[in-house]
Design a protein around this motif. Structure first.
Motif, PDB file in Angstrom:
ATOM      1  N   ALA A 187      31.932  71.780  82.465  1.00 53.24           N
ATOM      2  CA  ALA A 187      32.381  73.075  81.951  1.00 53.24           C
ATOM      3  C   ALA A 187      31.389  73.617  80.916  1.00 53.24           C
ATOM      4  CB  ALA A 187      33.770  72.943  81.333  1.00 53.24           C
ATOM      5  N   GLY A 188      31.029  74.885  81.055  1.00 53.69           N
ATOM      6  CA  GLY A 188      30.129  75.530  80.115  1.00 53.69           C
ATOM      7  C   GLY A 188      28.653  75.313  80.400  1.00 53.69           C
ATOM      8  N   THR A 189      28.337  74.606  81.484  1.00 55.57           N
ATOM      9  CA  THR A 189      26.942  74.296  81.774  1.00 55.57           C
ATOM     10  C   THR A 189      26.095  75.555  81.921  1.00 55.57           C
ATOM     11  OG1 THR A 189      27.455  72.192  82.847  1.00 55.57           O
ATOM     12  CG2 THR A 189      25.378  73.239  83.449  1.00 55.57           C
ATOM     13  N   LEU A 190      26.552  76.487  82.733  1.00 53.04           N
ATOM     14  CA  LEU A 190      25.749  77.680  82.973  1.00 53.04           C
ATOM     15  C   LEU A 190      25.669  78.584  81.751  1.00 53.04           C
ATOM     16  CD1 LEU A 190      26.879  78.539  86.620  1.00 53.04           C
ATOM     17  CD2 LEU A 190      24.807  77.381  85.877  1.00 53.04           C
ATOM     18  N   ASN A 191      26.773  78.687  81.017  1.00 49.31           N
ATOM     19  CA  ASN A 191      26.771  79.550  79.838  1.00 49.31           C
ATOM     20  C   ASN A 191      25.907  78.991  78.716  1.00 49.31           C
ATOM     21  OD1 ASN A 191      28.416  81.554  80.877  1.00 49.31           O
ATOM     22  ND2 ASN A 191      30.289  80.517  80.281  1.00 49.31           N
TER      23      ASN A 191
END
Length: 243
Positions: free
Chosen positions: A91-95
């Motif tokens: 979760a949150g990897t791309l952001n």
């Protein structure tokens, strides 16, 4: 009487032939040449690449790829991660990636050459991608064994699970993992502080060689050809909708 009967038969045969010709339907026109490939349309037809499509659109690379295919004469191979592949990211990897890093992640799934599945059996590693960073062009290793093709990044090993499109100048292959380059997802280490040394006059060995600088610049240009183009106008781009 026999001659008259024979003449009547000939007349009927001619009449039947004339009616057959006049009632025949016109031949259907031959199909025209297929238009240039469209990456977005290919992925949409696949049905499970919504996240990858969104990544391409928000980094403006969908238009870049289609333009290159239509007008440049270049050929490309694309590894398309499924929606499940994106869902399996932390979760949150791309952001956590900057705008340019998001562009490089998308470009990392594009090879600047057309590869058929058979060509993967003899490919020379490492294979260049369209992405690059401070250390030069990002690469992958591709291996083929028993009709299975694997793509290794040094962080993940992804298997090609399906061929979505393979007609020159474009090949699109489905992969079950998002390809993660080491430059973006590898362990970040902090460089140790340099040991103080007594000042001494700089020698010519301390100056960077012109050949080395030129070589680095050349490598950067190869991988960032699209990065610089796609980076223009990327104001306020986020990938929050992906996760």
């Amino acid at each position: 009487m026999a001659i008259s009967h024979h003449a009547s038969l000939i007349s009927l045969a001619l009449l039947f032939t004339f009616l057959s010709i006049s009632n025949a339907q016109p031949a259907a026109p031959a199909p025209g040449p297929a238009g240039p490939p469209n990456v977005t349309a290919i992925l949409e037809k696949g049905g499970q690449y919504t996240s990858f499509i969104r990544l391409l659109k928000e980094t403006k690379l969908d238009n870049q790829i289609n333009t290159q295919l239509n007008y440049s004469g270049n050929s490309y191979t694309i590894f398309a991660p499924t929606d499940n592949a994106f869902n399996n990211l932390k979760a949150g990897t791309l952001n956590s990636l900057s705008q340019q890093e998001q562009v490089n992640l998308a470009l990392y799934h594009v090879l600047p050459q057309y590869y058929t599945s058979d060509m993967f059996q003899t490919v020379s590693n490492p294979v260049r991608t369209q992405a690059s960073g401070s250390n030069g062009v990002y690469t992958v290793n591709i291996t083929s064994s028993m009709n299975q093709v694997n793509v290794s990044t040094g962080i993940v090993d992804a298997t090609i699970t399906n061929t979505l499109y393979a007609t020159y100048p474009l090949a699109v292959y489905s992969v079950e993992k998002v390809l993660q380059p080491e430059d973006l997802f590898g362990v970040k280490t902090t460089a140790a502080a340099p040991t103080p040394a007594s000042k001494s006059p700089k020698s010519t060995a301390d100056a960077p060689s012109e050949a080395g600088t030129a070589s680095t610049s050349a490598n950067w240009a190869v991988g960032t050809k699209w990065s610089s183009l796609a980076g223009l106008g990327l104001v306020g781009v986020t990938l929050g909708a992906l996760l």
